[in-house]
Design a protein around this motif. Structure first.
Motif, PDB file in Angstrom:
ATOM      1  N   UNK A   7       0.846  -1.189   0.000  1.00 29.42           N
ATOM      2  CA  UNK A   7       0.000   0.000   0.000  1.00 29.42           C
ATOM      3  C   UNK A   7       0.884   1.242   0.000  1.00 29.42           C
ATOM      4  N   UNK A   8       0.290   2.407  -0.257  1.00 28.24           N
ATOM      5  CA  UNK A   8       1.071   3.645  -0.129  1.00 28.24           C
ATOM      6  C   UNK A   8       1.656   3.790   1.285  1.00 28.24           C
ATOM      7  N   UNK A  37       4.961  -0.042  -9.167  1.00 30.44           N
ATOM      8  CA  UNK A  37       5.311   0.173  -7.761  1.00 30.44           C
ATOM      9  C   UNK A  37       6.457   1.182  -7.666  1.00 30.44           C
ATOM     10  N   UNK A  38       7.424   1.078  -8.589  1.00 35.21           N
ATOM     11  CA  UNK A  38       8.520   2.059  -8.616  1.00 35.21           C
ATOM     12  C   UNK A  38       7.986   3.468  -8.875  1.00 35.21           C
ATOM     13  N   UNK A  39       7.034   3.575  -9.789  1.00 32.61           N
ATOM     14  CA  UNK A  39       6.431   4.879 -10.093  1.00 32.61           C
ATOM     15  C   UNK A  39       5.713   5.442  -8.864  1.00 32.61           C
ATOM     16  N   UNK A  40       4.985   4.590  -8.158  1.00 36.04           N
ATOM     17  CA  UNK A  40       4.291   5.035  -6.945  1.00 36.04           C
ATOM     18  C   UNK A  40       5.298   5.530  -5.904  1.00 36.04           C
ATOM     19  N   UNK A  41       6.422   4.824  -5.800  1.00 32.53           N
ATOM     20  CA  UNK A  41       7.455   5.217  -4.857  1.00 32.53           C
ATOM     21  C   UNK A  41       8.050   6.578  -5.239  1.00 32.53           C
ATOM     22  N   UNK A  47       6.646  13.889  -3.398  1.00 31.93           N
ATOM     23  CA  UNK A  47       5.697  14.591  -2.521  1.00 31.93           C
ATOM     24  C   UNK A  47       6.333  14.906  -1.172  1.00 31.93           C
ATOM     25  N   UNK A  48       7.061  13.955  -0.619  1.00 32.19           N
ATOM     26  CA  UNK A  48       7.728  14.181   0.667  1.00 32.19           C
ATOM     27  C   UNK A  48       8.777  15.285   0.555  1.00 32.19           C
ATOM     28  N   UNK A  49       9.508  15.301  -0.552  1.00 29.08           N
ATOM     29  CA  UNK A  49      10.513  16.340  -0.754  1.00 29.08           C
ATOM     30  C   UNK A  49       9.853  17.715  -0.868  1.00 29.08           C
TER      31      UNK A  49
END
Length: 79
Positions: A7-8, A37-41, A47-49
């Motif tokens: 999951x995210x 999954x790599x794209x989601x990561x 977003x965190x940055x």
């Protein structure tokens, strides 16, 4: 864990290095095999940055505007 079950939230824990050794290994193996999954990561990491770069306090001008407004309202009530 099966890679389809990540999951995210799992990915966020991975980014914050809060997953167990077993979970970390499973996620890293899944990342090698699953481009979505790599794209989601990548999206989560970006977003965190961006969140880290957001100012954490209001601009001085805004604080002064609020204080001036409060001062005016206080003077109106006192008169």
């Amino acid at each position: 864990m099966h890679m389809a079950n990540f999951t995210p939230e799992d990915l966020l824990l991975y980014l914050y290095k809060e997953t167990s050794d077993e979970q970390t290994t499973a996620i890293e193996n899944a990342l090698k095999q699953d481009w979505t999954l790599r794209e989601k990561l990548v999206v989560l990491k970006t977003s965190l940055e961006r969140l880290a770069g957001i100012m954490k306090s209001p601009r001085t001008r805004i604080v002064l505007n609020v204080l001036n407004y409060a001062r005016k309202k206080t003077n109106e009530v006192v008169k």
